[in-house]
Design a protein around this motif. Structure first.
Motif, PDB file in Angstrom:
ATOM      1  N   MET A   1     150.433   9.612  15.064  1.00 12.71           N
ATOM      2  CA  MET A   1     149.569   8.607  14.440  1.00 12.71           C
ATOM      3  C   MET A   1     149.269   7.494  15.449  1.00 12.71           C
ATOM      4  SD  MET A   1     150.280   6.186  11.123  1.00 12.71           S
ATOM      5  CE  MET A   1     150.483   7.589  10.019  1.00 12.71           C
ATOM      6  N   ARG A   2     148.000   7.108  15.535  1.00  9.19           N
ATOM      7  CA  ARG A   2     147.581   6.058  16.454  1.00  9.19           C
ATOM      8  C   ARG A   2     148.080   4.709  15.945  1.00  9.19           C
ATOM      9  NH1 ARG A   2     142.621   6.292  20.057  1.00  9.19           N
ATOM     10  NH2 ARG A   2     142.527   4.217  20.981  1.00  9.19           N
ATOM     11  N   ASN A   3     148.688   3.930  16.840  1.00  7.33           N
ATOM     12  CA  ASN A   3     149.223   2.625  16.469  1.00  7.33           C
ATOM     13  C   ASN A   3     148.134   1.568  16.678  1.00  7.33           C
ATOM     14  OD1 ASN A   3     150.569   0.040  16.567  1.00  7.33           O
ATOM     15  ND2 ASN A   3     152.500   1.145  16.763  1.00  7.33           N
ATOM     16  N   TYR A   4     147.639   1.008  15.577  1.00  9.82           N
ATOM     17  CA  TYR A   4     146.519   0.070  15.678  1.00  9.82           C
ATOM     18  C   TYR A   4     146.907  -1.199  16.429  1.00  9.82           C
ATOM     19  CZ  TYR A   4     148.194  -3.259  12.153  1.00  9.82           C
ATOM     20  OH  TYR A   4     148.902  -4.218  11.484  1.00  9.82           O
ATOM     21  N   LYS A   5     148.192  -1.570  16.422  1.00 10.56           N
ATOM     22  CA  LYS A   5     148.608  -2.790  17.102  1.00 10.56           C
ATOM     23  C   LYS A   5     148.540  -2.641  18.624  1.00 10.56           C
ATOM     24  CE  LYS A   5     151.163  -4.999  13.428  1.00 10.56           C
ATOM     25  NZ  LYS A   5     152.360  -5.760  13.035  1.00 10.56           N
ATOM     26  N   ILE A   6     148.726  -1.424  19.108  1.00 12.39           N
ATOM     27  CA  ILE A   6     148.523  -1.176  20.535  1.00 12.39           C
ATOM     28  C   ILE A   6     147.047  -1.358  20.873  1.00 12.39           C
ATOM     29  CG2 ILE A   6     148.804   0.469  22.428  1.00 12.39           C
ATOM     30  CD1 ILE A   6     151.439  -0.460  21.183  1.00 12.39           C
ATOM     31  N   GLU A 283     156.193  -0.513  14.093  1.00 16.84           N
ATOM     32  CA  GLU A 283     155.520  -0.899  12.859  1.00 16.84           C
ATOM     33  C   GLU A 283     154.924   0.338  12.189  1.00 16.84           C
ATOM     34  OE1 GLU A 283     155.206  -3.926  11.454  1.00 16.84           O
ATOM     35  OE2 GLU A 283     156.372  -4.976  12.974  1.00 16.84           O
ATOM     36  N   ASN A 284     154.972   0.385  10.875  1.00 17.69           N
ATOM     37  CA  ASN A 284     154.545   1.584  10.142  1.00 17.69           C
ATOM     38  C   ASN A 284     153.115   1.516   9.596  1.00 17.69           C
ATOM     39  OD1 ASN A 284     157.028   2.931  10.440  1.00 17.69           O
ATOM     40  ND2 ASN A 284     157.917   1.724   8.779  1.00 17.69           N
ATOM     41  N   ARG A 285     152.567   0.291   9.446  1.00 17.59           N
ATOM     42  CA  ARG A 285     151.230   0.195   8.871  1.00 17.59           C
ATOM     43  C   ARG A 285     150.202   0.880   9.754  1.00 17.59           C
ATOM     44  NH1 ARG A 285     149.313  -5.368   7.959  1.00 17.59           N
ATOM     45  NH2 ARG A 285     150.715  -5.959   9.635  1.00 17.59           N
ATOM     46  N   SER A 286     149.234   1.533   9.123  1.00 14.06           N
ATOM     47  CA  SER A 286     148.288   2.362   9.863  1.00 14.06           C
ATOM     48  C   SER A 286     147.008   1.643  10.259  1.00 14.06           C
ATOM     49  CB  SER A 286     147.917   3.608   9.036  1.00 14.06           C
ATOM     50  OG  SER A 286     147.335   3.223   7.799  1.00 14.06           O
ATOM     51  N   ASN A 294     140.588  -5.900  12.638  1.00 16.20           N
ATOM     52  CA  ASN A 294     139.795  -4.671  12.694  1.00 16.20           C
ATOM     53  C   ASN A 294     138.788  -4.688  13.836  1.00 16.20           C
ATOM     54  OD1 ASN A 294     140.827  -3.067  10.513  1.00 16.20           O
ATOM     55  ND2 ASN A 294     139.894  -4.507   9.083  1.00 16.20           N
ATOM     56  N   ILE A 295     138.194  -5.866  14.092  1.00 13.31           N
ATOM     57  CA  ILE A 295     137.261  -5.983  15.208  1.00 13.31           C
ATOM     58  C   ILE A 295     137.982  -5.781  16.535  1.00 13.31           C
ATOM     59  CG2 ILE A 295     135.786  -7.617  16.474  1.00 13.31           C
ATOM     60  CD1 ILE A 295     135.066  -8.847  13.735  1.00 13.31           C
ATOM     61  N   THR A 296     139.167  -6.370  16.656  1.00 12.09           N
ATOM     62  CA  THR A 296     139.938  -6.235  17.893  1.00 12.09           C
ATOM     63  C   THR A 296     140.396  -4.799  18.097  1.00 12.09           C
ATOM     64  OG1 THR A 296     140.737  -8.489  17.475  1.00 12.09           O
ATOM     65  CG2 THR A 296     141.767  -7.282  19.272  1.00 12.09           C
ATOM     66  N   VAL A 297     140.756  -4.114  17.011  1.00  9.73           N
ATOM     67  CA  VAL A 297     141.110  -2.694  17.094  1.00  9.73           C
ATOM     68  C   VAL A 297     139.913  -1.887  17.589  1.00  9.73           C
ATOM     69  CG1 VAL A 297     141.666  -0.641  15.723  1.00  9.73           C
ATOM     70  CG2 VAL A 297     142.940  -2.761  15.358  1.00  9.73           C
ATOM     71  N   TRP A 298     138.745  -2.166  17.027  1.00  4.58           N
ATOM     72  CA  TRP A 298     137.509  -1.476  17.424  1.00  4.58           C
ATOM     73  C   TRP A 298     137.265  -1.658  18.913  1.00  4.58           C
ATOM     74  CZ3 TRP A 298     132.849  -2.482  19.697  1.00  4.58           C
ATOM     75  CH2 TRP A 298     131.805  -1.571  19.479  1.00  4.58           C
ATOM     76  N   ILE A 299     137.450  -2.869  19.405  1.00  2.41           N
ATOM     77  CA  ILE A 299     137.277  -3.156  20.833  1.00  2.41           C
ATOM     78  C   ILE A 299     138.329  -2.413  21.649  1.00  2.41           C
ATOM     79  CG2 ILE A 299     137.422  -4.984  22.579  1.00  2.41           C
ATOM     80  CD1 ILE A 299     136.239  -6.890  20.447  1.00  2.41           C
ATOM     81  N   GLY A 300     139.583  -2.441  21.171  1.00  2.30           N
ATOM     82  CA  GLY A 300     140.668  -1.781  21.889  1.00  2.30           C
ATOM     83  C   GLY A 300     140.465  -0.285  22.045  1.00  2.30           C
ATOM     84  N   LYS A 301     139.905   0.347  21.028  1.00  3.39           N
ATOM     85  CA  LYS A 301     139.664   1.792  21.084  1.00  3.39           C
ATOM     86  C   LYS A 301     138.616   2.151  22.132  1.00  3.39           C
ATOM     87  CE  LYS A 301     140.958   2.982  16.329  1.00  3.39           C
ATOM     88  NZ  LYS A 301     140.479   3.462  15.002  1.00  3.39           N
ATOM     89  N   ARG A 302     137.769   1.203  22.466  1.00  5.87           N
ATOM     90  CA  ARG A 302     136.706   1.438  23.457  1.00  5.87           C
ATOM     91  C   ARG A 302     136.949   0.622  24.724  1.00  5.87           C
ATOM     92  NH1 ARG A 302     135.607   1.696  18.444  1.00  5.87           N
ATOM     93  NH2 ARG A 302     134.250   3.337  17.604  1.00  5.87           N
ATOM     94  N   SER A 303     138.194   0.233  24.938  1.00  8.79           N
ATOM     95  CA  SER A 303     138.509  -0.662  26.053  1.00  8.79           C
ATOM     96  C   SER A 303     138.186  -0.049  27.414  1.00  8.79           C
ATOM     97  CB  SER A 303     139.983  -1.085  26.003  1.00  8.79           C
ATOM     98  OG  SER A 303     140.834   0.051  26.022  1.00  8.79           O
ATOM     99  N   TYR A 304     138.340   1.260  27.540  1.00  7.07           N
ATOM    100  CA  TYR A 304     138.043   1.901  28.829  1.00  7.07           C
ATOM    101  C   TYR A 304     136.563   1.782  29.144  1.00  7.07           C
ATOM    102  CZ  TYR A 304     137.447   5.552  32.370  1.00  7.07           C
ATOM    103  OH  TYR A 304     137.113   6.250  33.518  1.00  7.07           O
ATOM    104  N   GLU A 305     135.711   2.115  28.189  1.00  2.52           N
ATOM    105  CA  GLU A 305     134.265   2.005  28.389  1.00  2.52           C
ATOM    106  C   GLU A 305     133.845   0.547  28.609  1.00  2.52           C
ATOM    107  OE1 GLU A 305     134.975   5.878  26.435  1.00  2.52           O
ATOM    108  OE2 GLU A 305     135.657   3.845  26.013  1.00  2.52           O
TER     109      GLU A 305
END
Length: 377
Positions: A1-6, A283-286, A294-305
């Motif tokens: 499971m992907r850790n959103y906090k990372i 942390e267990n929350r998904s 949520n915005i920061t997570v969205w940015i983090g998922k595309r951090s490489y690009e």
């Protein structure tokens, strides 16, 4: 499971880098962001140490690569060499090729930010720059000749990461023992501060951009992944620990320019990042429970690009708004436009290019490798 906090950490890291790079040509100290705090401009305090964002990236990368290897192969000594490299190629190369292609086209149009320069008075051919980009020694090129190509300069960190990851599976297979692997990583961590001292206050940034100036962050991340397997932070003290570490990271970030504390500062910031990830990884929350999260997570998922292509956007802005001629009011308009344009471009690249190619390369090459393994078996 992907850790959103990372992903939140990734998002924060890349936003720090973006602000840092914007503030280099468009100094914000003459805007309302230049308000004095602790005897320094607020904009300078936030922007000057954006490279700590890259340090965070290195720790996260080491942690995730090691964690995924352990989950996929069961043990580091069982890592499959070619499967590992195929996954790295599928993630890294498509965006790298696109970046080089974009910079080449924009440079051919005569746009200065995309043309090779000679900051130290030595001409470097564009062909050599491209070779450095694809063979992962852009960092060495920068140390020797300066920032020869503005838009391709971001590839210094990719050079550090990929050289480490070229060696990672080989080390796993050769050392085999987890203890030997950890000892090897500890040696790198101990050597890095000494190596940075050799380049202390170096104008071309050897204290920051060289392989051994940065390897300790990745090595710390690798050891962290092994530690998370074995130990846990008790839930009752997790939040206080996260709070304390976050405060210490902020204090170090604001304390002094990274150049002045590079010998120890980079390593300490990497260790604090590792402590933070150690707590967050349990942390267990998904998903995030706030809009900002949520915005920061969205940015983090595309951090490489975002990281790879943000200087393309900033370079284009510099073409139309010469930094020395840009007014404070214009800077405050350009700053959000820079962020928005970067996020939109990165979203389009991720959705319609890098992710589809990533899946396609993995599907075909991994299937071929797995088929070969089955036939040999």
């Amino acid at each position: 499971m992907r850790n959103y906090k990372i992903d939140i950490l990734r998002g924060i890291s890349v936003l720090l880098v973006l602000f840092h790079h914007f503030n280099i040509p468009y100094k914000l100290k003459d805007t309302f962001l230049g308000v004095q705090v602790f005897g320094e401009n607020l904009s300078t305090l936030i922007a000057r140490n954006g490279n700590y964002g890259v340090t965070m990236f290195f720790v996260i990368s080491g942690f995730l690569i090691t964690s995924h290897t352990l989950k996929r192969d069961g043990a580091l000594s069982k890592v499959h060499l070619w499967q590992f490299y195929i996954r790295r190629i599928a993630r890294i190369i498509p965006c790298l090729v696109l970046l080089v292609l974009m910079v080449t086209i924009l440079g051919s149009l005569g746009l200065t930010p995309f043309i090779n320069q000679a900051p130290n008075g030595v001409e470097v051919s564009y062909g050599l720059t491209i070779l450095a980009a694809f063979t992962f020694w852009m960092n060495i090129l920068i140390i020797q000749f300066g920032w020869v190509n503005y838009a391709l300069g971001v590839l210094w960190s990719l050079s550090v990461e990929e050289v480490f990851y070229l060696a990672f599976p080989v080390l796993c297979l050769v050392l085999r023992s987890k203890k030997l692997f950890i000892l090897f990583l500890l040696a790198i961590i101990c050597y890095a501060p000494y190596f940075r001292s050799l380049y202390y206050l170096d104008e071309n940034g050897g204290y920051l951009y060289h392989y051994f100036s940065s390897f300790d962050g990745i090595a710390i991340g690798c050891i962290l992944a092994l530690a998370v397997q074995k130990w846990q932070c008790p839930e009752r003290i997790r939040k206080p620990v996260i709070t304390i570490i976050s405060i210490l990271m902020c204090l170090l970030y604001l304390y002094a320019p990274i150049k002045e504390v590079s010998i120890w500062g980079t390593g300490v910031f990497a260790l604090l990042t590792a402590g933070l990830i150690f707590c967050l990884a349990q942390e267990n929350r998904s998903k995030a429970d706030s809009g900002v999260g949520n915005i920061t997570v969205w940015i983090g998922k595309r951090s490489y690009e975002i990281y790879l292509f943000h200087l393309v956007i900033l370079g284009l802005i510099k073409v139309f708004y010469l930094p020395k001629e840009t007014t404070p009011e214009q800077k405050l308009i350009l700053l959000p436009l820079f962020f928005i344009a970067t996020l939109l471009l990165s979203w389009a690249i991720e959705k319609y290019y890098s992710t589809p190619l990533n899946h396609l390369i993995r599907k075909h090459l991994l299937a071929k490798v797995n088929g070969d393994l089955q036939r040999k078996g």
